[in-house]
Every structure is written in C-alpha cells, then in structure tokens.
Design an enzyme around this catalytic site. Structure first.
Site, PDB file in Angstrom:
ATOM      1  CD  GLN A 443      -2.824  -1.096   2.454  1.00 40.71           C
ATOM      2  OE1 GLN A 443      -2.331  -0.747   3.532  1.00 40.71           O
ATOM      3  NE2 GLN A 443      -4.079  -1.543   2.356  1.00 40.71           N
ATOM      4  CD  GLN A 444       4.905   1.689   3.782  1.00 44.33           C
ATOM      5  OE1 GLN A 444       6.040   1.994   3.449  1.00 44.33           O
ATOM      6  NE2 GLN A 444       4.618   1.123   4.941  1.00 44.33           N
ATOM      7  CB  CYS A 445       4.288   0.585  -3.931  1.00 42.20           C
ATOM      8  SG  CYS A 445       5.566  -0.393  -3.113  1.00 42.20           S
ATOM      9  CB  THR A 446       3.406   5.635  -6.315  1.00 45.34           C
ATOM     10  OG1 THR A 446       3.827   6.423  -5.206  1.00 45.34           O
ATOM     11  CG2 THR A 446       2.509   6.463  -7.209  1.00 45.34           C
TER      12      THR A 446
END
Length: 599
Positions: A443-446
């Site tokens: 979820q932290q990845c764009t």
C-alpha cells in the site's frame, strides 16, 4: 590550438621606415575628368592583361601617364625604363604618376570631397609607402623632388570580363577617393642603407613596421574560433536548441529562449515524475538542474523512469546508484551543455520523527537550494513530504510547480504562496501527518497507469514555461471561471478584457491554477482554488513562524503529534470548532422546525 579548435595568428604588412619623415610639397584629390580617365585607363590595362592571360586580378602597382592616356603595370614600366636613354628617363619621370592600390581607412587626417559628399582620408597606407621605398632603391629616384605618387582608392573593386562596360567604368569612378601627392623621394641612406659597395650587408639595419593590432588596439596576435564548425561538443549544443529557434522564428516571436536557458530548476523527487519532467525541460532549453532524492535506483525503476538504466540498479553490489546522482549524470549524457548537480537528502515530514541534527542539516540544505533556484518542481510521492517545500517556497516567494498521480487521475498546479491562488494544502481541513504508518508495504508503493506520469509531467512543464512568459510570473492571476467549449471551468482566450498584467494570457496561452485530468473519462478540468487563510502550508502564521525560527517549527511538526501543533498554529483547529458549532446550531434549528411540524 587544436584541442580547443582555435587558430592563433598575427598578420603583418611589412613596411620600410625612414629615419626622417617623407616630405610632401602638396596633396590633392583628383578632378572628376581625371577620375573618369583613370578609371577607363585602369580598365583598359586590366583587359590587356586579361587578354594576355598574364594577370586576371588587379595590379597592386602601376604607372599612369595622363598625357599618353595609358596605365602600365610597374614591372613592365621598369623594364621599359631600363632600356630607355637617360634623357628620356628624366623626361618620363615628370610626366608619369606612380600609383599604388591603397585602400587606406584611417581617420587621423581627412578632408571633405564636395563632389561625393564624403570624408576622404589624407594619410597614405602601407602599400604606397613601400612603393616610395621601391622608387628609392630600384627606380633611381632617391633624393628627387616633385615626384608624383597616387594613393589609388577606387569606389569598388570587381572582377572583369573580356568585354568593356562603360557603365561599370562610370560606377567605379563615382566614389573614387584617390589622393595625389608631390613628394621628395627619400634616399637609400634615409632608410638605413650604408653603402652599395659594403660587403658586410649585416650593417644595413632597416626599421620595419606593419604588425596588425589586436582587438584591444595593442600589438599582439588575434585568434579565430573554429569551434562552431569543428568542435563536436559545440555542434551538439547548437543543434539541441534548433527546434526552439525555429519555433521562435516561425511561430512564437516572443519566445524567451535565453530566459529558459538561464533558468535554475530544483527538482524534489527524482522518481517517475522527476525523470519525465527533467526530460521535458531539456526540450524547452533548460540546462541548469538540481536533483534532490533520498532513494536508490531499484530494479523496478528503469521501465517507468527514463533517466535510469539496468546498470544503475546493479551498481554498488546491487544496492543501486542514488536516484539524484543517476538522474544528474543521465542528463549530462543527453545534452552537452547541461549543468546538473545532485543531493542525497531526506525531506523532513510531519509525523516522521527525526533527530534535531538530521532536521537541521536537511532544512539548512533545502532552504538554501530553494533560495538559489528560480522554480521548484515538487514531485514527491506522499502528501506530507510536500509540506516543507511548500512552506519554503512561500517564505522565499519562489514559483512552485506541484504534480501528483493517482491510479488513473492526475493533478498539476502552481502555488500562489498565500497570495491569490491556493497551494496543495488549501483544500484540506486537516494538517498533513504520517500517511504510511498504518499501511502495508504494497500500500506504500505508488500504483499508477504507466501513461499517466508523462502526461502530468509534460503538463507541469508546459504550465511553467507559460508562467515564465507572464509579466507577474509567480503572482500571475488565474483565468476567470466561465463555461466554454474547451473546459467547463476556464474562460476562452481574449474574453476577459483585462490589461496585460491582470490577464491570464501569455504568448503560449493561459496560465490556469490547476489542471486535473482523468484517463477514465479522458477529460481535463482547470479549476481555480483561492488561498485559504488557515492553510497549513501557506497561511501567514505558518510562514511567519518559519521565518522566525525554521528549525524549531520543523522539529515540532515532525513529532508524532506535530499535525496538531500545525493545526493550532494555522488557526485550523479554531476554524473547525467554529464550523462544528455552526453545524450544531443548524441541526438544532432543523430539530425545532421538525417539532413545529409535528405539532
């Protein structure tokens, strides 16, 4: 100088000098009939030489006999003179004029030719001085007075054909500025010659001059720079901006190419947006870049970030090269004249606790970089990482271009620094905080559609270039809101009736506040959001606190509860309380109306 593609040369026209000045008993300009006669006879001499195929140029020295009406090359005349008797030679000397092609252009002494309405130089040039020396050494005229010499200065020099053209002759004499002198020819001894019988010729010490002066007017060499023709680096620099030069020449005369080339750009975030923005700026002629990023190039980056290669991922035993360093190096490989620097720095963010030493180091560097640049491109991948650059740009009144991506939508906007249009945080009623603490790694990845970043990047660059051509630059007003066939939120060009400073138009079009796009519906919107008085990014209270003690403000904001302190400082807490109170009052009013209806 082969390495630098330069030719260094020092031109000289050697001239013998006399120990005493050459004495003149008179000087005059030729009369109109003399000019025409001389021009005709010079043409006849040149045609004769052309027919004999001995000389198709212009004889630098010749002898003119006005009585006989002929001109003879000096060499031919001297051969004839040697075969003549002494009496004939003496008689000839009084009848002939020795001429030198003498295109002198000095201004130490001059007179006005009333016929031609022009200023004529009365100094003789080096060719005529050498002719006088020749007459002294080889013409047997040393010490003789009243010798006629002519500084021949035709109106123009041209190639000739075998057919005589009277119109050409008349045109050549029209601006003739020849000067006739009567002089006393110096002797050999006046030139430093010792004796004809002297066996040791080394005692003849002649004085010679004639070296050309350099552009500063002093003795010294000149240089010819051949880099535009030979140097691959210089050729690459010239070719890189060919598209801009053609654009300015043919389509946009007001395009400020030099201003673009001198603009200093600070790119915060050298990821997908940063790489695409840099490449687009190169196309617009921008050559001064500073990259800031804290990450390294990973194996997933090169396919989406065009400044990186697989070699950047494999460097340092697989750890990868710093993104900022790799991006700066890549630009230097693309454009020959790029000046790119890189800084590996982490941007302090609200809710991300760091030591005071780390914050001080980062803030000091970033603040100086913002002051030194002309525009900041804010291209980071989290909301909170955009807060500090927003405050810095507002504090130093720098133009900040912001771009952000979603899965299938994107935002490009310019910050107004608390004046007029709003910033990235003016739409929010909560302060930025740590948005990654409760997210899983995936979820932290764009996550975004691959075509989105190039679209948003090009829009950000095009909006910046248009702003650069507006007279108010960072303070340029946004277009007035009005329905049009192009956008539901922007007025058509040429409809607002404002003067140039208050208009949103530039030679490249309007300068909207925001551009929002969607790949789901393939639509664009250009809304305008005014500055929010309680904004956590550009409110006057926040900017004033930063200017008074930037380190303390950033340190307190970076604490886990820093967003609360930021909301209190900007007045956002009080604003929400007032809004809640009004909502409660409205709800009470609604309840009272409901009770009345029941009754």
């Amino acid at each position: 100088d082969l390495k630098n593609h330069k030719v260094i040369y020092w031109f000289a026209y050697p001239v013998l000098l006399t120990t005493t000045p050459i004495m003149s008993t008179g000087q005059s300009l030729l009369q109109e009939d003399q000019r025409l006669a001389l021009a005709q006879q010079v043409h006849a001499m040149r045609h004769a030489l052309l027919r004999q195929k001995t000389n198709d140029g212009f004889p630098p020295y010749f002898v003119w006999s006005p009585k006989q009406g002929i001109c003879t090359p000096l060499e031919e005349y001297m051969e004839t003179k040697k075969a003549a008797t002494t009496d004939e030679t003496t008689e000839d000397t009084d009848d002939v004029i020795y001429c030198a092609l003498d295109p002198y252009s000095g201004s130490a002494a001059s007179t006005t030719d009333s016929k031609n309405s022009s200023v004529v130089d009365l100094n003789c040039g080096w060719p005529l001085r050498n002719l006088i020396a020749f007459l002294s050494f080889h013409g047997g005229l040393g010490g003789k007075s009243s010798v006629s010499v002519l500084s021949f200065r035709p109106g123009r020099l041209r190639r000739i054909t075998t057919e005589t053209d009277e119109a050409t002759v008349a045109l050549d004499q029209a601006h003739d500025q020849s000067v006739l002198w009567k002089i006393t020819v110096p002797t050999k001894q006046d030139y430093g010659y010792v004796d004809d019988d002297q066996t040791d010729k080394s005692q003849n010490k002649f004085k010679v001059t004639g070296w050309e002066l350099n552009p500063r007017g002093k003795p010294g060499p000149r240089s010819a720079d051949l880099r535009p023709l030979l140097d691959p680096h210089h050729l690459a620099v010239q070719a890189a901006d060919l598209n801009l030069k053609l654009m300015k020449w043919r389509m946009i005369p007001n395009l400020q190419v030099e201003k673009l080339q001198s603009t200093k750009v600070l790119i915060l975030g050298a990821g997908t947006l940063g790489c695409n923005v840099a490449r687009c700026l190169l196309g617009w002629g921008v050559r001064n870049f500073t990259f800031c990023d804290y990450g390294n190039v990973g194996y997933s980056n090169p396919v989406r970030q065009p400044l990186f290669t697989l070699a950047d991922c494999q460097a340092d035993n697989g750890k990868g090269v710093s993104k900022a360093v790799a991006a700066a190096n890549a630009l230097k490989e693309i454009a020959a004249d790029v000046q790119a620097t890189a800084h590996v720095v982490s941007i302090p963010m609200p809710g991300h606790a760091e030591s005071k030493e780390q914050i001080t180091e980062s803030v000091t560097l970033l603040d100086q970089l913002v002051q030194d640049c002309d525009v900041v491109f804010l291209l980071t991948d989290t909301r909170e990482s955009r807060w500090l650059p927003t405050v810095m740009a507002a504090a130093h009144n720098k133009l900040l271009m912001n771009a952000a991506l979603g899965l299938d939508s994107w935002l490009v906007m310019r910050h107004g620094n608390g004046k007029g249009v709003g910033c990235y945080f003016c739409n929010d009623v909560v302060a930025p905080e740590n948005s990654t603490k409760n997210r899983t790694l995936d979820q932290q990845c764009t996550v975004t559609r691959p075509g989105l970043a190039p679209i948003a990047s090009s829009m950000a660059v095009e909006l910046f270039v248009a702003l650069l051509h507006h007279s108010k630059y960072v303070n340029a007003p946004a277009p007035k809101v009005q329905l049009s066939q192009f956008s539901p939120t922007v007025q058509s060009q040429g409809k607002d009736g404002d003067d140039e400073d208050n208009s949103s138009e530039t030679p490249l079009g309007i300068v909207p506040h925001q551009v929002r796009g969607s790949l789901v519906s393939y639509t664009l919107m250009t809304p305008t959001v005014p500055a929010f008085v309680h904004c956590t990014g550009c409110a006057a209270a926040v900017i004033e606190a930063y200017q008074q003690d930037k380190m303390e403000l950033v340190f307190q904001t970076c604490q886990p509860a820093g967003h609360e302190a930021l909301e209190n400082l900007s007045g956002l807490t009080e604003f929400r309380a007032q809004a809640n109170a009004q909502l409660e009052a409205m709800e009470d009013d609604d309840a009272m109306w409901d009770d009345d209806e029941e009754e």
